[in-house]
Design a protein around this motif. Structure first.
Motif, mmCIF file in Angstrom:
data_model
loop_
_atom_site.group_PDB
_atom_site.id
_atom_site.type_symbol
_atom_site.label_atom_id
_atom_site.label_comp_id
_atom_site.label_asym_id
_atom_site.label_seq_id
_atom_site.Cartn_x
_atom_site.Cartn_y
_atom_site.Cartn_z
ATOM 1 N N ALA A 1 23.399 59.509 36.346
ATOM 2 C CA ALA A 1 24.461 59.902 35.419
ATOM 3 C C ALA A 1 25.671 60.282 36.255
ATOM 4 O O ALA A 1 25.535 60.788 37.365
ATOM 5 C CB ALA A 1 24.027 61.069 34.547
ATOM 6 N N GLY A 2 26.859 60.021 35.714
ATOM 7 C CA GLY A 2 28.069 60.363 36.455
ATOM 8 C C GLY A 2 29.268 59.588 35.980
ATOM 9 O O GLY A 2 29.394 59.250 34.800
ATOM 10 N N ASP A 3 30.173 59.289 36.913
ATOM 11 C CA ASP A 3 31.468 58.714 36.566
ATOM 12 C C ASP A 3 31.417 57.268 36.107
ATOM 13 O O ASP A 3 32.304 56.817 35.388
ATOM 14 C CB ASP A 3 32.419 58.806 37.759
ATOM 15 C CG ASP A 3 33.165 60.131 37.788
ATOM 16 O OD1 ASP A 3 33.278 60.769 36.725
ATOM 17 O OD2 ASP A 3 33.626 60.528 38.872
ATOM 18 N N ASN A 4 30.421 56.496 36.549
ATOM 19 C CA ASN A 4 30.379 55.101 36.124
ATOM 20 C C ASN A 4 28.933 54.637 35.979
ATOM 21 O O ASN A 4 28.000 55.382 36.297
ATOM 22 C CB ASN A 4 31.157 54.190 37.091
ATOM 23 C CG ASN A 4 30.548 54.138 38.478
ATOM 24 O OD1 ASN A 4 29.336 54.019 38.643
ATOM 25 N ND2 ASN A 4 31.386 54.202 39.511
ATOM 26 N N VAL A 5 28.757 53.417 35.493
ATOM 27 C CA VAL A 5 27.420 52.856 35.321
ATOM 28 C C VAL A 5 27.243 51.615 36.197
ATOM 29 O O VAL A 5 26.413 50.762 35.919
ATOM 30 C CB VAL A 5 27.133 52.511 33.839
ATOM 31 C CG1 VAL A 5 27.069 53.773 32.995
ATOM 32 C CG2 VAL A 5 28.185 51.549 33.287
ATOM 33 N N ASP A 6 28.015 51.534 37.272
ATOM 34 C CA ASP A 6 27.965 50.391 38.179
ATOM 35 C C ASP A 6 26.859 50.600 39.207
ATOM 36 O O ASP A 6 27.014 51.365 40.166
ATOM 37 C CB ASP A 6 29.312 50.204 38.877
ATOM 38 C CG ASP A 6 29.371 48.950 39.738
ATOM 39 O OD1 ASP A 6 28.331 48.269 39.880
ATOM 40 O OD2 ASP A 6 30.451 48.655 40.290
ATOM 41 N N TYR A 7 25.748 49.922 39.005
ATOM 42 C CA TYR A 7 24.576 50.067 39.875
ATOM 43 C C TYR A 7 24.899 49.726 41.325
ATOM 44 O O TYR A 7 24.276 50.237 42.250
ATOM 45 C CB TYR A 7 23.476 49.145 39.332
ATOM 46 C CG TYR A 7 22.146 49.231 40.027
ATOM 47 C CD1 TYR A 7 21.240 50.243 39.704
ATOM 48 C CD2 TYR A 7 21.765 48.308 41.002
ATOM 49 C CE1 TYR A 7 20.007 50.325 40.318
ATOM 50 C CE2 TYR A 7 20.535 48.378 41.628
ATOM 51 C CZ TYR A 7 19.661 49.386 41.272
ATOM 52 O OH TYR A 7 18.448 49.467 41.894
ATOM 53 N N ARG A 8 25.898 48.888 41.537
ATOM 54 C CA ARG A 8 26.240 48.429 42.892
ATOM 55 C C ARG A 8 27.252 49.336 43.585
ATOM 56 O O ARG A 8 27.585 49.113 44.751
ATOM 57 C CB ARG A 8 26.792 47.008 42.825
ATOM 58 C CG ARG A 8 25.806 45.990 42.276
ATOM 59 C CD ARG A 8 26.504 44.766 41.746
ATOM 60 N NE ARG A 8 27.382 45.106 40.623
ATOM 61 C CZ ARG A 8 28.086 44.222 39.936
ATOM 62 N NH1 ARG A 8 28.013 42.949 40.235
ATOM 63 N NH2 ARG A 8 28.859 44.602 38.931
ATOM 64 N N ASP A 9 27.735 50.359 42.903
ATOM 65 C CA ASP A 9 28.750 51.245 43.473
ATOM 66 C C ASP A 9 28.074 52.288 44.368
ATOM 67 O O ASP A 9 27.828 53.422 43.961
ATOM 68 C CB ASP A 9 29.545 51.919 42.354
ATOM 69 C CG ASP A 9 30.615 52.856 42.892
ATOM 70 O OD1 ASP A 9 30.984 52.731 44.074
ATOM 71 O OD2 ASP A 9 31.070 53.723 42.134
#
Length: 273
Positions: A255-263
Motif C-alpha cells: 500500500a502507498g503512493d502508487n500501484v506500479d509493481y515495477r516501481d
C-alpha cells in the motif's frame, strides 16, 4: 472476539539499535490466527491493517475498528481477504464462498464483514478514495509470471491477484508467490520501494521448518526467524526477502503512493551488508 494492536512507524536509524526482541515487537506478525477470534495489527506504515480471522464453526463479524475512526472498517477503506485454510464463507456486500488460495477484494463501503466456515482468513486493509467493485479472484484468474532458476535456488511463480493487470483498486496490491521444489529464496536479488510499504505472510511451511526473513536497509540488514502462518511488516526503507529451510508459499501485499509493481530500486549483491 476482536483485538487490535497498534504498531507505530520506526525510522531506519532507530531500527539499527534494535536487538532481536525489539525487532520482533515492531516488525514480526504472529499469533493472528486464533480460533473464534479476529486479531488485527493497525500499522502506521500507510495505515495498513494486517490480521487474521478463524471462525472455527462460528460466525465472526468485523465492523467497528476504533483506530480507523469510522463507524465500520470499510467506510473509508478497501480490503483483501485471503483464505489459507479450508472452505469458508465471507459475507459483506454479497456472499462469497472461498476455497484455499482464493482472494476476495472488498471495495470501500461494502459494510461489515462476516466470516464463517472452516477458513483461515488473512486480512489486509488500507485507506481508499473511491469505491471499486468487490471481486472474488481464484488462482486461475490471477496474472502470473515465472522468475528465478533452479541453479540459484529461487525458481518461483508469482501470482498477481489484486493488481493492475487483473483489476482496479485504490492502493492495495496483493499477490502470492509459490516456490518450486528445491528452491528456498524469494525476492533475491532484493529491492526497496520508498513509495510503498509491504507485508508478508508465510504459510504451507512444515511445523519443524522456518523462514529467515531478511529486512533492514541494504547496507544494514537484519533478520526475523518465522514459522508457519507468521509474517513481517516491511517499512518502505527496508529490503524484504527470505530463505526457508523447507518449502513454503507467501502472500505479499503493498500500500502507498502508487500501484506500479515495477516501481522499485534494485539492490545489488555488492551493496548488501
Amino acid at each position: 472476539m476482536l483485538s487490535v494492536e497498534i504498531r507505530h512507524a520506526i525510522d531506519p536509524q532507530t531500527a539499527k539499535s534494535f536487538d532481536t526482541a525489539a525487532l520482533r515487537k515492531n516488525f514480526h506478525v504472529g499469533d493472528i490466527f486464533r480460533p473464534s477470534e479476529i486479531r488485527l495489527i493497525y500499522t502506521h506504515y500507510d495505515r495498513m491493517i494486517v490480521g487474521g480471522a478463524v471462525p472455527a464453526g462460528e460466525s465472526l463479524v468485523l465492523d467497528e475498528v476504533k483506530p480507523c475512526g469510522t463507524a465500520s472498517i470499510l467506510d473509508r477503506r478497501e480490503m483483501v481477504i485471503v483464505n489459507i485454510g479450508g472452505e469458508g464463507t465471507v459475507l459483506a456486500d454479497g456472499e462469497y464462498v472461498m476455497a484455499k488460495g482464493d482472494m476476495l477484494y472488498l471495495g470501500m463501503g461494502s459494510g461489515p464483514v462476516t466470516f464463517a466456515g472452516d477458513g483461515r482468513f488473512y486480512i489486509l486493509s488500507a485507506p481508499a478514495h473511491h469505491t471499486y467493485p468487490s471481486r472474488l479472484i481464484r488462482i486461475d484468474e490471477a496474472a502470473n509470471m515465472s522468475l528465478g532458476a533452479q541453479e540459484t535456488s529461487n525458481e518461483r511463480t508469482i501470482y498477481q491477484f489484486v493488481h493492475p493487470d487483473v483489476m482496479t483498486s485504490c492502493q492495495l496490491v496483493v499477490g502470492m508467490t509459490k516456490l518450486a521444489k528445491g528452491s528456498i529464496w524469494n525476492t533475491m536479488p532484493a529491492h526497496v520501494h520508498d513509495r510503498r510499504m509491504e507485508a508478508y505472510l508465510y504459510f504451507d511451511l512444515a511445523e519443524n521448518q522456518r523462514v529467515f526473513h531478511m529486512m533492514g536497509e541494504p547496507d544494514e540488514t537484519r533478520h526475523l526467524v518465522l514459522k508457519n502462518e507468521e509474517g513481517a511488516i516491511s517499512p518502505p526503507w527496508s529490503i524484504h526477502s527470505g530463505a526457508g529451510t523447507g518449502a513454503y508459499t507467501f502472500i505479499w501485499a503493498m500500500a502507498g503512493d502508487n500501484v506500479d509493481y515495477r516501481d522499485v530500486e534494485m539492490v545489488s549483491m555488492e551493496t548488501l551488508r
